[in-house]
Design a protein around this motif. Structure first.
Motif, short mmCIF file in Angstrom:
data_model
loop_
_atom_site.label_atom_id
_atom_site.label_comp_id
_atom_site.label_asym_id
_atom_site.label_seq_id
_atom_site.Cartn_x
_atom_site.Cartn_y
_atom_site.Cartn_z
N ASP A 199 0.83 -1.19 0.00
CA ASP A 199 0.00 0.00 0.00
C ASP A 199 0.88 1.25 0.00
O ASP A 199 1.65 1.47 0.92
CB ASP A 199 -0.87 -0.05 1.25
CG ASP A 199 -1.89 1.06 1.26
OD1 ASP A 199 -1.74 2.01 0.47
OD2 ASP A 199 -2.82 0.97 2.07
N SER A 201 0.26 4.21 0.62
CA SER A 201 0.08 5.18 1.70
C SER A 201 0.93 4.83 2.92
O SER A 201 1.19 5.68 3.76
CB SER A 201 -1.39 5.30 2.09
OG SER A 201 -1.80 4.16 2.78
N GLU A 204 4.00 6.75 2.12
CA GLU A 204 3.70 8.19 2.19
C GLU A 204 3.56 8.63 3.64
O GLU A 204 4.04 9.70 4.02
CB GLU A 204 2.43 8.50 1.42
CG GLU A 204 2.63 8.38 -0.07
CD GLU A 204 1.35 8.64 -0.85
OE1 GLU A 204 0.27 8.62 -0.22
OE2 GLU A 204 1.44 8.86 -2.06
N THR A 310 -5.26 -2.55 -0.12
CA THR A 310 -6.48 -1.86 0.22
C THR A 310 -7.16 -1.43 -1.05
O THR A 310 -6.53 -1.00 -2.00
CB THR A 310 -6.21 -0.64 1.11
OG1 THR A 310 -5.04 -0.03 0.64
CG2 THR A 310 -6.05 -1.07 2.54
N LYS A 312 -9.30 1.02 -1.47
CA LYS A 312 -9.46 2.46 -1.66
C LYS A 312 -8.14 3.15 -1.93
O LYS A 312 -7.09 2.66 -1.61
CB LYS A 312 -10.09 3.06 -0.41
CG LYS A 312 -11.60 3.08 -0.49
CD LYS A 312 -12.13 4.35 0.14
CE LYS A 312 -13.55 4.61 -0.32
NZ LYS A 312 -14.07 5.85 0.20
N ARG A 315 -3.32 4.58 -5.32
CA ARG A 315 -2.34 5.54 -5.81
C ARG A 315 -1.09 4.76 -6.17
O ARG A 315 -0.64 3.95 -5.40
CB ARG A 315 -1.97 6.56 -4.74
CG ARG A 315 -3.13 7.33 -4.24
CD ARG A 315 -3.13 8.70 -4.85
NE ARG A 315 -4.32 9.44 -4.41
CZ ARG A 315 -4.69 10.58 -4.93
NH1 ARG A 315 -4.00 11.12 -5.89
NH2 ARG A 315 -5.76 11.19 -4.51
N ALA A 317 1.81 6.10 -6.47
CA ALA A 317 2.88 7.07 -6.28
C ALA A 317 4.22 6.35 -6.20
O ALA A 317 4.43 5.50 -5.35
CB ALA A 317 2.63 7.85 -5.00
#
Ligand code: ATP
Ligand code: MG
Lengths: 593, 416
Positions: A199, A201, A204, A310, A312, A315, A317
């Protein structure tokens, strides 16, 4: 609501995911399930038990008197120690594993988590290497780095004068180098999975929480990939310990002996093989492999913790490498280079009337004669292609459906003793290819039923070999299908056959394709089993290349390699494309929650 | 060095493209110190993108961003400060709790990074303090994966606050929680934010969250901020029908302006005359839309002395506990009214619908018509209220057809 879902089934099926709780369909065992269980267990045992039993029996009995003895071990040990076979095996396997793991993991990280260029090229070439027989790629390296006629050697020594001594691929160093490259491709393909499903995030969050890029990589990315990394490392170590092709083609002529080639030499190259001693060698190899497999098992068990996806906030990135981007790009290019270079060399050699180093002047003698010769020579090459397709396709097909049913039984039913299926199916992981070949040979060679000498014995051996991996890929596949989809089929009045035909098989299609692809390619590229179990008319394509090479028909061997590389390369990518396409469709259909 | 009253976050002319797609189109806003500022808008309108630009997780294509007086992003001259140097805390939509670390290690991360100079003892003290603030001190030894959604959310919050950042960024932190938990976390989050006094940029697509938590709300659409104001203001004086509909249900009447006296406007609706106040100049004879929120209307039986009064017949009653929602037919058109539950008028009762002059909102038609067309059945062309086609099957979606709301979730049961 939770968005975690099971990791997508990947090419190799090596990584298993157990994070999803198992739901049983019925509280009571159904008679159909019991029957199915009985058949499958008998089938699995039939695949695995005879070779193992015959090996153990042969290792501990005296060939003449049939009495229990440890003499075989006592006899071989001094030779092993003296000739350095055990230390060679360990040095070779550990070095190749460490190098390929570091190299492949860094590449996978660059390809999946950063904006390094040439991602696609690296992926394609790694997959190509995975799909092609090892023999072919090793031959390519002999043409490049062989002591006397290697192309690179000739440039470095005679043309440029950089080296005073030519490099020698037929040495321990050369063996490690080539094996490491072959495994880097596999490590790359396997490590891409955890890096991709990670993931974004999580990284991040690390950067917002004041970590520098390096800190986030070390404290978060790397740690998250670690469980998968352990598993990949151990499986590569196991496979390098039993590796046959590289030690056989590079080690035997160079006098570097490892356990796998010792078994082969003792079995194949002597008139009256001492089966007891060969079995003792085999058991030693299994004993070295076992603790590693245990570590592998431990590593894959904990893996479900980390690899969550996940739904949702998808991204992608990637870390911006800034001014290091092109340095990373050059590093990325090294893998395609070392994978494609030997293949180009094979193409060159295949066009030559006799082996010649590439030059303008030699180009004049290029022709397709070697290719015509392949078709001419009593069409035995075509026989080999057919045999390979039959054996690989047949074993993959039977195995994929049998293991799908087995996984379903283990995950979804309450049949007592169902975990025996799981247990039996992992045993072949501990049996090196060459050992399995020997075991199957002895198990069937004396039987009145004509199995030995037909393609059936090859199919049996390869099914045993691919059993653990197809089982794994189907396991994740069945886990990812939500139980409700099956329940609703039953509620709607379907019986077991309809459940399989109309619900499970379609939903399992990506896992089935992945398993099939894996089993097929592994069989088609395998050499040692094919060598030991070959018979007239049942020579697999890898055996055919090996034989041409052995008798010195280098250019014919190269031409055949090129043909096989093209065929298997195309097939591999078609299969990969198929399992990707259906993978997406079925993943959506399987009702991710 | 921020003085009270100075803006902690300044965003000027922010632009962000994804390839050819223009996700954020010239967004401007300031957040004052200690304020909770909300970006509200439908899915895909660019809220998260704006927030991520502020965090430094995306590189901007144009504009300037300054946090606490420091320029962190600028297109000319080019400035980019990486996220780890921006002195911010952030809670991600899916929390981003590291599964390989304990709760304590997760929370302590921002003060144990390499360049952090916090002593070991101080790390323990501050981490425990942060965990206590979110009432999770008893779980500090747990793994990140062994937490419920609500607990993960608190861990994420503690992690965002532990380094005492200047600015807190929240990206839909409540959207992954279930309804009841969401409600209690809403209040708790607001209380915590006020206690800590931290300047906060909050992103959500839930208008209840936005209205109940924020000091100021900005409504976004397609990468642009359309209106920005305090919650009560923006709710009662939406600048256009889009904003009005996004913040709650409205009844829309196609109308024609009769007379204008300063801001006092009378309009012709069907055969009757209604009155409202307009924030903009209106021309006599112009086609307009009169919008009234259901809870601003009331029902009465018998004669009405109110300025605005329409005759209607009760067509549907839905009792929702704290209130009653009525669907009435006025000239064959559905109108929704929310009333308190003291008296319930049965279906078929003839009633008068009344509302205050100040509660009628007037919008120009040209603009409104285009936006309204998909969501509301008002047909401004023939100047007459039209019953939505969907009322043929009133049982399936009883009172939602007429409501002017762009949100996908039902507004019927929402607490007010
Ligand atoms: N990495 C990306 N690449 C391309 N397009 C993107 C990317 N990230 C976001 N977008 C697009 O930019 C637009 C704004 O996205 P953003 O995530 O800011 O929306 P949002 O307002 O936060 O919506 P939501 O409420 O669904 O989170 C969307 O249309 C989205 O499809
Ligand atoms: Mg968002």
């Amino acid at each position: 609501m939770s968005h975690s879902s099971v990791q997508p089934v990947q090419v190799k099926g090596l990584l298993i995911d157990r994070q999803r709780p198992r739901h049983r369909l019925f509280s009571r065992v159904q008679p159909v399930e019991l029957v199915l269980f009985g058949i499958l267990l008998a089938f699995f045992v039939w695949l695995v038990f005879p070779p193992v039993a015959s090996l153990v029996v042969k290792a501990f009995t005296d060939g003449d008197t049939n009495e229990l003895t440890f003499d075989h071990f006592v006899t071989i040990l001094p030779t092993l120690v003296h000739a350095g076979v055990i230390s060679n095996t360990l040095i070779f396997a550990v070095s190749a594993s460490v190098i390929s793991f570091a190299y492949g993991s860094v590449l996978a990280w660059l390809a999946e988590r950063t904006n390094a260029p040439f991602r696609r090229l690296v992926y394609v070439s790694a997959f190509l290497s995975f799909a092609l027989p090892t023999v072919i790629q090793v031959l390519g390296w002999v043409f490049l780095l062989g002591r006397r006629q290697g192309f690179i050697n000739s440039i470095l020594v005679t043309q440029l004068g950089i080296l005073s001594e030519p490099l020698d691929v037929q040495s321990m160093g050369g063996m490690i180098f080539v094996e490491a490259i072959l495994w880097t491709a596999v490590v790359f393909l396997l490590m891409v999975v955890p890096f991709r499903s990670m993931d974004a995030s999580l990284e991040e969050a690390g950067r917002v929480a004041r970590g520098t890029s390096a800190e986030v990589f070390l404290r978060i990315t790397l740690r998250l990939a670690m469980p998968a990394g352990f598993a990949v490392f151990f499986i590569s170590l196991v496979r390098n310990l039993e590796s046959f092709e590289v030690p056989a083609i590079l080690g035997l002529p160079g006098g570097v002996n490892v356990l796998a080639t010792q078994i082969f030499v003792r079995l194949h190259a002597t008139v009256l093989p001492n089966y007891g001693q060969v079995s003792a060698y085999s058991i030693l190899l299994v004993l070295i492999v076992l603790p590693l497999l245990y570590a592998y098992h431990r590593a894959t068990k904990g893996q479900g913790h980390y690899a969550t996806i996940t739904g949702k906030g998808l991204r992608t990135a990637r870390l911006d490498l800034g001014r290091y981007r092109w340095a990373a790009g050059i590093f990325m290019l090294t893998l395609p280079l070392v994978i494609l270079l030997p293949l180009f060399m094979l193409v060159w050699v295949s066009l030559m009337p006799f082996y010649r180093i590439p030059s303008w002047e030699a180009l004049g003698s290029a022709s397709l004669n070697n290719y015509y010769a392949l078709v001419d020579s009593g069409s035995r090459v075509l026989d080999s292609l057919a045999a390979t397709a039959l054996v690989a396709g047949g074993s993959a097909t039977i195995l994929v459906f049998a293991t799908a049913a087995a996984c379903w039984l283990v995950i979804r039913t309450r049949v007592p003793g169902r975990s025996a299926l799981e247990f039996v199916s992992v045993i072949p992981l501990a049996i090196p290819s060459i050992v399995l070949g020997a075991g199957v040979l002895w198990a069937y060679v004396g039987l009145p039923v004509p199995i030995y000498g037909t393609a059936a014995i090859l199919v049996l051996a390869y099914m045993a070999r691919s059993l653990p991996f197809t089982m794994r890929s189907n396991f994740s596949g069945v886990l990812s299908i939500s139980k409700e989809l099956e329940e609703s089929a039953f509620v709607a009045g379907a019986n077991h056959r309809e459940l399989f035909q109309r619900v499970l098989i379609p939903l399992l299609l990506p896992a089935l394709l992945t398993g099939w692809q894996y089993a097929f390619l592994q069989t088609a590229r395998e050499l040692p089993i094919a060598l030991l179990l070959q018979s007239e008319g049942n020579q697999m394509i890898s055996v055919r290349i090996w034989n041409l090479w052995e008798v010195g028909q280098v250019t014919n061997a190269a031409a055949l390699s090129v043909v096989v590389a093209i065929l298997l390369g195309i097939l591999g990518f078609v299969l990969e494309g198929l399992s990707r396409r259906y993978g997406i469709v079925a993943a959506e259909a399987s009702g991710r929650r | 060095m921020t003085r009270t009253g100075e803006s902690t976050l300044v965003v000027r002319a922010l632009n962000k493209h994804y390839g050819a797609f223009h996700a954020v189109r010239g967004v401007n806003f300031d957040i004052r110190e200690g304020e909770l500022y909300t970006l509200l808008g439908p899915s895909g309108c660019g809220k998260s993108t704006t927030l991520r630009c502020v965090a430094g997780l995306e590189h901007i294509d144009g504009g300037d961003i300054a946090i606490a007086g420091t320029v962190v992003d600028s297109s000319a001259p080019p400035v980019f400060m990486p996220p780890n140097k921006r002195d911010i805390g952030m809670v991600f939509q899916n929390y981003g709790i590291w599964p390989h670390m304990s709760v304590f290690d997760n929370v302590a991360f921002p003060i144990t990074v390499w360049r952090s100079k916090v002593s070991r003892r101080e790390v323990v003290r501050r981490t425990e303090e942060a965990l206590a603030a979110v009432k999770l001190d008893h779980l500090s030894g747990r793994r990140g994966t062994e937490l419920s959604g609500g607990q993960q959310q608190r861990v994420a919050l503690a992690r965002a606050l532990v380094a005492r950042p200047k600015l807190l960024l929240l990206d839909e932190p409540l959207s992954n929680l279930d309804a009841t938990l969401r409600e209690s976390m809403r209040m708790e989050l607001r209380r915590l934010q006020k206690n800590v006094g931290i300047t906060t940029l909050f992103v959500t697509h839930d208008q209840t969250e936005a209205l109940s938590m924020s000091d100021r709300v900005a409504v976004m659409r397609e990468g642009v901020i359309i209106q920005e104001d305090a919650p009560q203001e923006i709710y009662s004086k939406p600048s256009d029908l889009y904003v009005a509909g996004f913040l709650g249900r409205v009844n829309c009447f196609a109308a024609k302006v009769n007379t204008v006296h300063r801001d006092y406007v009378s309009v012709q609706v069907g055969s009757g005359t209604l009155h409202a106040r307009s924030q903009r100049a209106m021309h006599e004879g112009a086609r307009v839309v009169l919008a009234v929120r259901p809870e601003k209307m009331s029902l009465r039986q018998g004669e009405s002395s109110a300025v605005n009064s329409l005759p209607g017949v009760v067509a549907e009653v839905s009792f929702i506990g704290e209130a009653v929602d009525y669907r009435l037919l006025v000239d064959g058109t559905s109108v929704i009214v929310r009333e308190n539950a003291r008296v319930i008028f049965p279906v078929g009762t003839s009633v008068r619908i009344e509302f205050d002059v100040d509660d009628g909102l007037l919008y120009e038609d040209e603009v409104a018509a285009a936006k309204v067309s998909q969501v509301s059945a008002v047909d401004p062309a023939d100047g007459k209220l039209e019953t939505p086609r969907t009322t043929d099957t009133p049982t399936t979606t009883p009172m939602r057809n007429q409501q002017f709301s762009l949100r996908k979730t039902a507004t019927i049961g929402q607490s007010t």
